[in-house]
Design an enzyme around this catalytic site. Structure first.
Site, PDB file in Angstrom:
ATOM      1  N   GLU A  99      -7.199  24.999  27.232  1.00  0.00           N
ATOM      2  CA  GLU A  99      -5.910  25.131  27.917  1.00  0.00           C
ATOM      3  C   GLU A  99      -6.049  26.091  29.095  1.00  0.00           C
ATOM      4  OE1 GLU A  99      -3.389  24.059  28.912  1.00  0.00           O
ATOM      5  OE2 GLU A  99      -1.641  24.348  27.655  1.00  0.00           O
ATOM      6  N   ASP A 100      -5.316  25.804  30.171  1.00  0.00           N
ATOM      7  CA  ASP A 100      -5.380  26.672  31.340  1.00  0.00           C
ATOM      8  C   ASP A 100      -4.676  28.000  31.092  1.00  0.00           C
ATOM      9  OD1 ASP A 100      -2.899  25.444  31.201  1.00  0.00           O
ATOM     10  OD2 ASP A 100      -2.864  24.748  33.275  1.00  0.00           O
ATOM     11  N   ASP A 103       1.749  30.286  28.012  1.00  0.00           N
ATOM     12  CA  ASP A 103       2.901  31.017  28.528  1.00  0.00           C
ATOM     13  C   ASP A 103       3.903  31.181  27.371  1.00  0.00           C
ATOM     14  OD1 ASP A 103       4.449  32.120  30.645  1.00  0.00           O
ATOM     15  OD2 ASP A 103       5.447  30.226  30.989  1.00  0.00           O
ATOM     16  N   ASP A 159      -1.044  24.623  38.978  1.00  0.00           N
ATOM     17  CA  ASP A 159      -0.290  24.137  40.126  1.00  0.00           C
ATOM     18  C   ASP A 159       1.111  24.723  40.232  1.00  0.00           C
ATOM     19  OD1 ASP A 159       0.836  22.667  37.832  1.00  0.00           O
ATOM     20  OD2 ASP A 159       1.888  21.499  39.357  1.00  0.00           O
TER      21      ASP A 159
HETATM   22  P1  IMP Z   1       4.030  26.968  27.844  1.00  0.00           P
HETATM   23  O1  IMP Z   1       4.403  25.760  27.071  1.00  0.00           O
HETATM   24  O2  IMP Z   1       5.244  27.737  28.308  1.00  0.00           O
HETATM   25  O3  IMP Z   1       3.037  27.860  27.149  1.00  0.00           O
HETATM   26  O4  IMP Z   1       3.413  26.484  29.205  1.00  0.00           O
HETATM   27  C1  IMP Z   1       2.207  25.887  29.233  1.00  0.00           C
HETATM   28  C2  IMP Z   1       1.960  25.157  30.536  1.00  0.00           C
HETATM   29  O5  IMP Z   1       2.848  25.527  31.581  1.00  0.00           O
HETATM   30  C3  IMP Z   1       0.588  25.523  31.021  1.00  0.00           C
HETATM   31  O6  IMP Z   1      -0.382  24.705  30.440  1.00  0.00           O
HETATM   32  C4  IMP Z   1       0.723  25.324  32.501  1.00  0.00           C
HETATM   33  O7  IMP Z   1       0.476  23.986  32.827  1.00  0.00           O
HETATM   34  C5  IMP Z   1       2.157  25.680  32.790  1.00  0.00           C
HETATM   35  N1  IMP Z   1       2.267  27.085  33.231  1.00  0.00           N
HETATM   36  C6  IMP Z   1       2.663  28.159  32.529  1.00  0.00           C
HETATM   37  N2  IMP Z   1       2.597  29.283  33.245  1.00  0.00           N
HETATM   38  C7  IMP Z   1       2.140  28.914  34.455  1.00  0.00           C
HETATM   39  C8  IMP Z   1       1.834  29.631  35.664  1.00  0.00           C
HETATM   40  O8  IMP Z   1       1.944  30.862  35.792  1.00  0.00           O
HETATM   41  N3  IMP Z   1       1.369  28.866  36.690  1.00  0.00           N
HETATM   42  C9  IMP Z   1       1.204  27.522  36.633  1.00  0.00           C
HETATM   43  N4  IMP Z   1       1.463  26.818  35.519  1.00  0.00           N
HETATM   44  C10 IMP Z   1       1.935  27.503  34.454  1.00  0.00           C
HETATM   45 MG    MG Z   2      -1.549  23.187  31.001  1.00  0.00          MG
END
Ligand code: IMP
Ligand code: MG
Length: 175
Positions: A99-100, A103, A159
């Site tokens: 995973e990148d 968050d 992105d």
């Molecule tokens: P989560 O479900 O909130 O953990 O978000 C996960 C996904 O949101 C990541 O895999 C990213 O693709 C995108 N994301 C979360 N934070 C960032 C950020 O700071 N920059 C770009 N994409 C983000």
């Molecule tokens: Mg992602």
């Protein structure tokens, strides 16, 4: 149209390269003699996966999967959809999710639930970036690149509205 600008470089190319090398060595050690399947969570993890697997010195397989993204927003909507599923049957496999960034954790939590249901032999997570201050769902990150503050970052696969993925570094986006 592309929006925003990079206000600061958070992780340089060489910071990333060194970390990827370190993670690759650790993964190689941990999975030696195991049948490893690396799953790339599209699209943000493309660059990380392609660099990381070249630092994993053992046979492995790769598959891709895509969950819904934020679109033209910098905050998670909370609802997660699987847009593209795996080709591979993961039952009995040692699966490593690449995973990148983690968050809120919602995307991974949902994806992990689905994958667990298919009974892999093991299921671990490797994330380049971790934003722990934003976490809403607990996620056990087994391999973590960098812990970062609550900034919206782009580059190295990440992105904003599909732009900025091609930056070789990770930078803070100012809208
Ligand atoms: P989560 O479900 O909130 O953990 O978000 C996960 C996904 O949101 C990541 O895999 C990213 O693709 C995108 N994301 C979360 N934070 C960032 C950020 O700071 N920059 C770009 N994409 C983000
Ligand atoms: Mg992602």
């Amino acid at each position: 149209m592309i929006r925003g600008k990079i206000s600061r470089i958070l992780l340089s190319e060489s910071d990333i390269e060194a970390k990827v090398k370190e993670l690759g060595a650790q993964i190689t050690q941990d999975y030696k003699d195991k049948d490893l399947l690396c799953i790339c969570l599209l699209k943000g993890s493309m660059l990380f996966l392609s660099d990381l697997i070249r630092r994993i010195d053992m046979p492995l397989q790769v598959d891709v999967m895509r969950a819904s993204s934020y679109g033209e927003s910098t905050v998670s909507s909370g609802s997660v959809k699987i847009l593209q599923d795996l080709d591979a049957d993961i039952s009995g496999k040692h699966v490593l999710m690449i995973e990148d960034i983690v968050d809120t954790g919602r995307t991974l939590a949902k994806t992990l639930d689905l994958l667990r249901f298919r009974q892999p032999q093991s299921l671990k997570i490797c994330a380049l970036l971790d934003k722990p201050s934003r976490r809403e769902v607990p996620i056990p990150i087994d391999y973590r690149g960098f812990e970062i503050e609550n900034h919206f970052v782009v580059g190295y696969g990440l992105d904003f509205d599909e732009y900025y993925r091609n930056l070789p570094y990770v930078g803070i986006l100012e809208l």
